[in-house]
Design a protein around this motif. Structure first.
Motif, mmCIF file in Angstrom:
data_model
loop_
_atom_site.group_PDB
_atom_site.id
_atom_site.type_symbol
_atom_site.label_atom_id
_atom_site.label_comp_id
_atom_site.label_asym_id
_atom_site.label_seq_id
_atom_site.Cartn_x
_atom_site.Cartn_y
_atom_site.Cartn_z
ATOM 1 N N CYS A 1 -5.847 -6.448 3.216
ATOM 2 C CA CYS A 1 -7.201 -5.392 2.219
ATOM 3 C C CYS A 1 -5.928 -5.542 0.949
ATOM 4 O O CYS A 1 -6.131 -5.865 0.077
ATOM 5 C CB CYS A 1 -7.263 -4.724 3.017
ATOM 6 S SG CYS A 1 -8.420 -3.360 1.927
ATOM 7 N N GLY A 2 -4.877 -4.313 1.318
ATOM 8 C CA GLY A 2 -4.515 -3.919 0.085
ATOM 9 C C GLY A 2 -5.233 -3.465 -1.099
ATOM 10 O O GLY A 2 -3.928 -2.656 -2.108
ATOM 11 N N LEU A 3 -5.703 -3.143 -1.062
ATOM 12 C CA LEU A 3 -5.918 -2.081 -1.549
ATOM 13 C C LEU A 3 -5.831 -0.774 -2.622
ATOM 14 O O LEU A 3 -6.382 -0.186 -3.553
ATOM 15 C CB LEU A 3 -7.870 -1.414 -1.791
ATOM 16 C CG LEU A 3 -9.072 -1.766 -2.411
ATOM 17 C CD1 LEU A 3 -9.486 -2.647 -3.164
ATOM 18 C CD2 LEU A 3 -10.553 -1.334 -2.371
ATOM 19 N N THR B 1 0.818 -1.297 -0.067
ATOM 20 C CA THR B 1 0.243 -0.176 0.111
ATOM 21 C C THR B 1 0.745 0.802 0.174
ATOM 22 O O THR B 1 1.848 1.599 0.274
ATOM 23 C CB THR B 1 -0.601 0.056 0.976
ATOM 24 O OG1 THR B 1 -0.039 0.096 2.604
ATOM 25 C CG2 THR B 1 -1.830 -1.148 0.927
ATOM 26 N N TYR C 1 0.930 5.734 -0.786
ATOM 27 C CA TYR C 1 -0.130 7.157 -0.650
ATOM 28 C C TYR C 1 0.894 8.237 -0.504
ATOM 29 O O TYR C 1 1.871 8.418 0.546
ATOM 30 C CB TYR C 1 -1.296 8.017 0.644
ATOM 31 C CG TYR C 1 -1.793 5.914 1.143
ATOM 32 C CD1 TYR C 1 -3.309 6.876 1.173
ATOM 33 C CD2 TYR C 1 -1.134 5.148 2.296
ATOM 34 C CE1 TYR C 1 -3.407 4.759 1.270
ATOM 35 C CE2 TYR C 1 -2.082 4.470 2.277
ATOM 36 C CZ TYR C 1 -3.196 4.256 2.239
ATOM 37 O OH TYR C 1 -3.561 2.754 2.364
ATOM 38 N N VAL D 1 -11.023 4.739 -3.501
ATOM 39 C CA VAL D 1 -11.013 4.119 -1.605
ATOM 40 C C VAL D 1 -11.841 5.747 -0.622
ATOM 41 O O VAL D 1 -10.916 6.475 -1.310
ATOM 42 C CB VAL D 1 -10.184 3.584 -0.825
ATOM 43 C CG1 VAL D 1 -10.213 3.011 0.832
ATOM 44 C CG2 VAL D 1 -9.351 2.287 -2.244
ATOM 45 N N PRO E 1 -12.614 -0.396 4.025
ATOM 46 C CA PRO E 1 -12.372 -1.879 5.146
ATOM 47 C C PRO E 1 -12.013 -1.635 7.104
ATOM 48 O O PRO E 1 -12.694 -2.726 7.807
ATOM 49 C CB PRO E 1 -12.542 -3.348 5.190
ATOM 50 C CG PRO E 1 -11.548 -3.259 3.637
ATOM 51 C CD PRO E 1 -11.666 -1.660 3.261
ATOM 52 N N ALA E 2 -10.922 -0.928 6.963
ATOM 53 C CA ALA E 2 -10.191 -0.891 8.019
ATOM 54 C C ALA E 2 -11.040 0.084 8.305
ATOM 55 O O ALA E 2 -10.367 1.601 9.989
ATOM 56 C CB ALA E 2 -9.031 -0.779 7.737
ATOM 57 N N PHE F 1 -7.133 7.778 -2.506
ATOM 58 C CA PHE F 1 -8.005 7.729 -1.269
ATOM 59 C C PHE F 1 -8.674 8.954 -0.506
ATOM 60 O O PHE F 1 -7.321 9.896 -0.391
ATOM 61 C CB PHE F 1 -6.763 7.246 -0.003
ATOM 62 C CG PHE F 1 -7.137 6.597 0.898
ATOM 63 C CD1 PHE F 1 -7.173 5.615 1.329
ATOM 64 C CD2 PHE F 1 -6.478 7.149 2.100
ATOM 65 C CE1 PHE F 1 -7.747 4.471 2.484
ATOM 66 C CE2 PHE F 1 -7.206 6.968 3.610
ATOM 67 C CZ PHE F 1 -7.381 5.703 3.240
ATOM 68 N N ASN G 1 -7.613 -4.800 7.948
ATOM 69 C CA ASN G 1 -6.970 -4.303 7.905
ATOM 70 C C ASN G 1 -5.478 -4.141 5.729
ATOM 71 O O ASN G 1 -5.988 -4.636 5.712
ATOM 72 C CB ASN G 1 -5.313 -4.630 9.193
ATOM 73 C CG ASN G 1 -5.121 -6.182 8.663
ATOM 74 O OD1 ASN G 1 -4.951 -6.350 7.877
ATOM 75 N ND2 ASN G 1 -5.562 -7.301 9.025
ATOM 76 N N CYS G 2 -4.794 -3.162 6.142
ATOM 77 C CA CYS G 2 -4.297 -2.930 5.357
ATOM 78 C C CYS G 2 -3.590 -4.220 4.875
ATOM 79 O O CYS G 2 -3.481 -4.624 3.333
ATOM 80 C CB CYS G 2 -3.350 -1.597 5.020
ATOM 81 S SG CYS G 2 -3.657 -0.095 5.344
HETATM 82 S S1 SF4 Z 1 -6.040 -0.830 1.992
HETATM 83 FE FE1 SF4 Z 1 -7.503 -1.397 2.368
HETATM 84 S S2 SF4 Z 1 -7.505 -1.387 4.858
HETATM 85 FE FE2 SF4 Z 1 -5.812 -0.878 4.008
HETATM 86 S S3 SF4 Z 1 -6.544 1.936 3.875
HETATM 87 FE FE3 SF4 Z 1 -6.769 1.302 1.609
HETATM 88 S S4 SF4 Z 1 -8.999 0.081 1.419
HETATM 89 FE FE4 SF4 Z 1 -8.473 0.650 3.641
#
Ligand code: SF4
Length: 120
Positions: free
Chosen positions: A101-103, A34, A36, A115, A87-88, A73, A97-98
């Motif tokens: 999920c890894g989105l 992940t 940002y 997201v 989802p977190a 995000f 959690n990240c």
């Molecule tokens: S990776 Fe998934 S859980 Fe983490 S911040 Fe993004 S959407 Fe939320």
């Protein structure tokens, strides 16, 4: 060090200051990641949309980020943006959690949608 692990870019500092070749090679071998960036509007940071999410705050920024190759995000105060809820988040009852999920992994990672999370 990254092989078969989850990598959270930006845990320390701004991840778009890393060399692109390093980010690319880490994501090749990692199990997931992940990332940002607040620097998404900077010309030199444009390519990082492949791996990182643009940190945005409303639909206007979300649209702009998309137009230059970033998923968003969105840390939102209203929650009406077109995006899936993290989802977190509190509003999703902390279902995941990240690492699981890894989105939030840019255009080359998981998912295609933006997201959002409510600012508390
Ligand atoms: S990776 Fe998934 S859980 Fe983490 S911040 Fe993004 S959407 Fe939320």
């Amino acid at each position: 060090m990254s092989y078969n692990t989850y990598v959270r870019f930006g845990t320390y500092g701004e991840p778009s200051l890393l060399p692109k070749a390093l980010v690319e090679s880490i994501t090749w071998v990692a199990d997931g990641w992940t990332g940002y960036t607040h620097q998404w509007e900077k010309k030199w940071a444009n390519d990082f949309g492949k791996w990182f999410m643009a940190s945005t705050h409303d639909e206007k920024e979300q649209r702009k980020a998309r137009s230059i190759g970033y998923r968003s995000f969105v840390a939102t105060t209203i929650g009406t943006e077109k995006a899936v809820s993290c989802p977190a988040s509190k509003e999703m009852d902390y279902k995941s959690n990240c690492a699981k999920c890894g989105l939030c992994s840019g255009l080359l990672g998981k998912g295609t949608k933006d997201v959002k999370i409510l600012q508390h």
